[in-house]
Design a protein around this motif. Structure first.
Motif, PDB file in Angstrom:
ATOM      1  N   LEU A 114      -1.581  -4.810  -4.956  1.00 60.46           N
ATOM      2  CA  LEU A 114      -1.211  -3.334  -4.862  1.00 60.46           C
ATOM      3  C   LEU A 114      -2.489  -2.468  -4.572  1.00 60.46           C
ATOM      4  CD1 LEU A 114       0.970  -3.546  -8.204  1.00 60.46           C
ATOM      5  CD2 LEU A 114       1.781  -3.322  -5.880  1.00 60.46           C
ATOM      6  N   LEU A 115      -2.073  -1.418  -3.813  1.00 61.18           N
ATOM      7  CA  LEU A 115      -3.302  -0.638  -3.329  1.00 61.18           C
ATOM      8  C   LEU A 115      -2.550   0.891  -3.347  1.00 61.18           C
ATOM      9  CD1 LEU A 115      -5.871   0.232  -2.337  1.00 61.18           C
ATOM     10  CD2 LEU A 115      -5.065  -0.017  -0.007  1.00 61.18           C
ATOM     11  N   ALA A 116      -2.771   1.718  -4.450  1.00 61.62           N
ATOM     12  CA  ALA A 116      -2.779   3.261  -4.307  1.00 61.62           C
ATOM     13  C   ALA A 116      -3.706   4.156  -3.736  1.00 61.62           C
ATOM     14  CB  ALA A 116      -2.305   3.401  -5.958  1.00 61.62           C
ATOM     15  N   VAL A 117      -3.471   4.406  -2.527  1.00 62.33           N
ATOM     16  CA  VAL A 117      -4.441   5.268  -1.758  1.00 62.33           C
ATOM     17  C   VAL A 117      -4.393   6.869  -2.227  1.00 62.33           C
ATOM     18  CG1 VAL A 117      -4.939   6.029   0.384  1.00 62.33           C
ATOM     19  CG2 VAL A 117      -4.070   3.676   0.115  1.00 62.33           C
ATOM     20  N   PRO A 118      -5.336   7.239  -2.777  1.00 58.66           N
ATOM     21  CA  PRO A 118      -5.376   8.823  -3.090  1.00 58.66           C
ATOM     22  C   PRO A 118      -4.882   9.735  -2.122  1.00 58.66           C
ATOM     23  CG  PRO A 118      -7.479   7.844  -4.115  1.00 58.66           C
ATOM     24  CD  PRO A 118      -6.725   6.831  -3.037  1.00 58.66           C
ATOM     25  N   ARG A 119      -4.117  10.706  -2.205  1.00 57.29           N
ATOM     26  CA  ARG A 119      -3.895  11.686  -1.258  1.00 57.29           C
ATOM     27  C   ARG A 119      -4.985  12.477  -0.927  1.00 57.29           C
ATOM     28  NH1 ARG A 119       1.075  13.255   0.759  1.00 57.29           N
ATOM     29  NH2 ARG A 119       1.082  14.965   2.057  1.00 57.29           N
ATOM     30  N   ARG A 120      -5.080  12.561   0.553  1.00 57.22           N
ATOM     31  CA  ARG A 120      -6.166  13.432   1.023  1.00 57.22           C
ATOM     32  C   ARG A 120      -5.726  14.606   1.792  1.00 57.22           C
ATOM     33  NH1 ARG A 120     -11.234  11.166   4.836  1.00 57.22           N
ATOM     34  NH2 ARG A 120     -12.277  13.052   4.950  1.00 57.22           N
TER      35      ARG A 120
ATOM     36  N   SER B 284       0.843  -1.083   0.051  1.00 54.87           N
ATOM     37  CA  SER B 284       0.065   0.186   0.102  1.00 54.87           C
ATOM     38  C   SER B 284       0.877   1.199  -0.025  1.00 54.87           C
ATOM     39  CB  SER B 284      -0.916   0.053   1.370  1.00 54.87           C
ATOM     40  OG  SER B 284      -1.493   1.203   1.340  1.00 54.87           O
ATOM     41  N   PHE B 285       0.396   2.388  -0.862  1.00 59.90           N
ATOM     42  CA  PHE B 285       1.365   3.565  -1.004  1.00 59.90           C
ATOM     43  C   PHE B 285       0.245   4.523  -1.412  1.00 59.90           C
ATOM     44  CE2 PHE B 285       1.717   1.252  -4.724  1.00 59.90           C
ATOM     45  CZ  PHE B 285       1.500   2.246  -5.679  1.00 59.90           C
ATOM     46  N   GLY B 286       0.717   6.013  -0.988  1.00 61.30           N
ATOM     47  CA  GLY B 286       0.019   6.977  -1.321  1.00 61.30           C
ATOM     48  C   GLY B 286       0.490   7.354  -2.977  1.00 61.30           C
ATOM     49  N   ALA B 287      -0.612   8.085  -3.503  1.00 61.73           N
ATOM     50  CA  ALA B 287      -0.288   8.393  -4.834  1.00 61.73           C
ATOM     51  C   ALA B 287      -1.451   9.465  -5.482  1.00 61.73           C
ATOM     52  CB  ALA B 287      -0.413   7.268  -5.861  1.00 61.73           C
ATOM     53  N   GLU B 288      -0.896  10.294  -6.154  1.00 60.22           N
ATOM     54  CA  GLU B 288      -1.981  11.284  -6.875  1.00 60.22           C
ATOM     55  C   GLU B 288      -2.966  10.498  -7.924  1.00 60.22           C
ATOM     56  OE1 GLU B 288       1.358  13.752  -4.775  1.00 60.22           O
ATOM     57  OE2 GLU B 288       1.271  12.012  -6.437  1.00 60.22           O
ATOM     58  N   SER B 289      -2.296   9.605  -8.526  1.00 58.40           N
ATOM     59  CA  SER B 289      -2.959   8.949  -9.719  1.00 58.40           C
ATOM     60  C   SER B 289      -3.144   7.626  -9.500  1.00 58.40           C
ATOM     61  CB  SER B 289      -1.955   9.148 -11.047  1.00 58.40           C
ATOM     62  OG  SER B 289      -1.716  10.456 -11.255  1.00 58.40           O
ATOM     63  N   PRO B 290      -4.118   6.993 -10.099  1.00 55.25           N
ATOM     64  CA  PRO B 290      -4.374   5.491  -9.971  1.00 55.25           C
ATOM     65  C   PRO B 290      -3.451   4.597 -10.361  1.00 55.25           C
ATOM     66  CG  PRO B 290      -5.860   6.510 -11.452  1.00 55.25           C
ATOM     67  CD  PRO B 290      -5.164   7.450 -10.864  1.00 55.25           C
ATOM     68  N   LEU B 291      -3.442   3.302 -10.132  1.00 56.91           N
ATOM     69  CA  LEU B 291      -2.446   2.378 -10.517  1.00 56.91           C
ATOM     70  C   LEU B 291      -2.448   2.434 -12.050  1.00 56.91           C
ATOM     71  CD1 LEU B 291      -2.870  -0.708  -7.899  1.00 56.91           C
ATOM     72  CD2 LEU B 291      -0.764   0.709  -8.608  1.00 56.91           C
ATOM     73  N   GLU B 292      -3.763   2.322 -12.769  1.00 60.11           N
ATOM     74  CA  GLU B 292      -3.567   2.042 -14.125  1.00 60.11           C
ATOM     75  C   GLU B 292      -3.037   3.309 -15.094  1.00 60.11           C
ATOM     76  OE1 GLU B 292      -7.842   3.615 -12.886  1.00 60.11           O
ATOM     77  OE2 GLU B 292      -6.360   2.029 -12.129  1.00 60.11           O
ATOM     78  N   LYS B 293      -2.831   4.363 -14.278  1.00 57.27           N
ATOM     79  CA  LYS B 293      -2.075   5.522 -14.877  1.00 57.27           C
ATOM     80  C   LYS B 293      -0.582   5.412 -14.571  1.00 57.27           C
ATOM     81  CE  LYS B 293      -5.998   8.899 -15.470  1.00 57.27           C
ATOM     82  NZ  LYS B 293      -6.068  10.084 -15.363  1.00 57.27           N
ATOM     83  N   LEU B 294      -0.198   4.681 -13.604  1.00 60.02           N
ATOM     84  CA  LEU B 294       1.274   4.735 -12.944  1.00 60.02           C
ATOM     85  C   LEU B 294       1.862   3.619 -13.948  1.00 60.02           C
ATOM     86  CD1 LEU B 294       0.868   4.929  -9.128  1.00 60.02           C
ATOM     87  CD2 LEU B 294       1.441   6.841 -11.184  1.00 60.02           C
ATOM     88  N   PHE B 295       1.459   2.664 -14.295  1.00 56.29           N
ATOM     89  CA  PHE B 295       1.980   1.259 -14.904  1.00 56.29           C
ATOM     90  C   PHE B 295       2.676   1.509 -16.108  1.00 56.29           C
ATOM     91  CE2 PHE B 295      -1.068  -1.731 -12.497  1.00 56.29           C
ATOM     92  CZ  PHE B 295      -0.065  -1.961 -11.624  1.00 56.29           C
ATOM     93  N   PRO B 296       2.020   2.375 -17.239  1.00 61.29           N
ATOM     94  CA  PRO B 296       2.886   3.064 -18.447  1.00 61.29           C
ATOM     95  C   PRO B 296       4.447   3.676 -17.986  1.00 61.29           C
ATOM     96  CG  PRO B 296       0.600   3.369 -18.635  1.00 61.29           C
ATOM     97  CD  PRO B 296       0.670   3.165 -17.126  1.00 61.29           C
TER      98      PRO B 296
END
Length: 405
Positions: A179-185, A99-111
């Motif tokens: 994998l879990l990308a947690v949107p930053r709040r 699990s980690f924080g991200a501004e974008s969802p996983l599907e946008k990070l994989f490319p």
């Protein structure tokens, strides 16, 4: 049992960290392992909050087991920081979810991950580096050529940068957890303004330096606030980096260019520029200003300076963490440790002395950790004698902290 791993510095543990743990529980995690940097951190500075204090706050706010990311990785680039932390999770042998924080969802990070792991990108990266820009800018330009400006823009966001590095590290290691990308709040990563109950760690550190611990209270979980209050009374926080300034300058003035050349991530003759600046600088700010340039950002220079002070070398930075060091745990964390006794691929212990007796890289890293702590505790309100990293016990919470959900 579903075990999740989270990487964080928790300096300090704030409401944003509690939110990530809550979202990770909501994704099905029954146990949470936090991999946390020690007393010197990735931005090239001492931690304002001593590592056992931060471990206690994390445990009281939802983490179950806290492992220490060894000094060379904790004080490294984003790529090596992530590789070290993900490597520890893999070595534990029982982590099911990353699990980690991200501004974008996983599907946008994989490319972005695919492109950065493609050797063809290296050629374009080298071309841009030859123009004298930083590595980050050169990488951004190479990605824009490969993926287009819109996709490359995603890597300008701080949490996305680390998220992509975690994904790269997992791919390289052959580690395939859920994998879990947690949107930053709330507030952005380095925002100078709070957003409701959420504030960035950098704003909290600045607020504490200017106004004291009380300035943090609206942005911390109550259990973290109480833990920090006890630590303040015990004179374990906050660290004051200015206490070490003369010592750092003194150590640097003793080093020759050959010794400087062995520092982590030093290249292209930077040791000459650094050596000249050391011999002129009367303060760390003067030193940073003299070395910093379009090519060499401030964070990199600060890491170089601290590495020299702490005795870290390129070989240390390039060595993967050789052990799993426990900083603290609760009852659920004890369940993870019991499982890890059967699954761990690296030596596992809360005792730095025991890890040092294992010789080889374990001994070298344990000695580095202990020596760095001996220097760190000189910056605390209540200065401590040498050996604190050997004598301070792990944080043990006998009570079970209810899930935040």
């Amino acid at each position: 049992m579903k075990i999740a791993g989270i990487v964080a510095e928790y300096n300090p543990f704030h409401n944003g960290h509690a939110y990530q743990i809550d979202r990770t529980r909501a994704a099905g995690a029954s146990h949470i392992v936090a991999v946390m940097g020690g007393n010197f951190l990735q931005r090239g500075a001492p931690a304002q909050f001593e590592k056992h204090v931060r471990a206690e706050a994390a445990l009281r706010c939802g983490a179950d087991l806290v492992l220490e990311l060894p000094l060379p990785a904790s004080m490294s680039t984003a790529e090596r920081f992530a590789a070290g932390a993900v490597g520890l999770m893999q070595a534990l042998g029982c982590v099911d979810l990353l699990s980690f924080g991200a501004e974008s969802p996983l599907e946008k990070l994989f490319p972005l991950v695919d492109a950065l792991l493609d050797e063809e990108l290296s050629g374009g990266l080298r071309v841009h580096l030859q123009t004298g820009v930083t590595f980050a800018r050169a990488r951004q330009a190479a990605l824009e050529q490969r993926l287009g400006a819109a996709r490359a823009e995603l890597l300008r966001h701080p949490n996305n940068i680390l998220g992509v590095e975690y994904l790269k590290a997992a791919r390289r290691l052959g580690f395939a957890p859920e994998l879990l990308a947690v949107p930053r709040r709330g507030a952005a990563h380095d925002s100078a303004r709070a957003s409701g109950r959420f504030a960035s760690a950098s704003l909290l550190r600045e607020s504490m330096a200017a106004q004291g611990l009380g300035a943090l209270r609206p942005y911390l979980p109550p259990a973290a606030w109480e833990a920090y209050g006890r630590a303040l009374d015990a004179r374990l926080i906050p660290a004051d980096p200015s206490k070490a300034e003369a010592a750092i300058l003194a150590v640097l003035r003793r080093l020759n260019e050959q010794e400087l050349a062995s520092l982590p991530d030093l290249s292209e003759g930077l040791e000459h520029r650094l050596s000249a600046a050391i011999r002129q600088a009367r303060s760390l700010d003067e030193l940073y200003a003299a070395v910093k340039s379009k090519r060499y950002p401030l964070a990199r220079i600060r890491r170089l300076v601290l590495s020299a002070y702490l005795g870290l070398t390129r070989a240390d930075a390039e060595t993967p963490p050789p052990y799993l060091r426990v900083l603290g745990f609760n009852r659920r964390g004890a369940e993870v440790l019991n499982r890890a006794k059967q699954t761990a691929r690296l030596p596992l212990s809360s005792s730095l002395a025991k890890l040092e007796r294992m010789e080889g890289d374990c001994a070298r890293f344990a000695r580095l950790e202990a020596r760095s702590t001996d220097l760190y505790v000189l910056t605390l309100p209540g200065v401590l004698p040498c050996g604190y990293d050997y004598t301070c016990p792990p944080v043990l919470l006998k009570e079970t902290i209810p899930h935040p959900r």
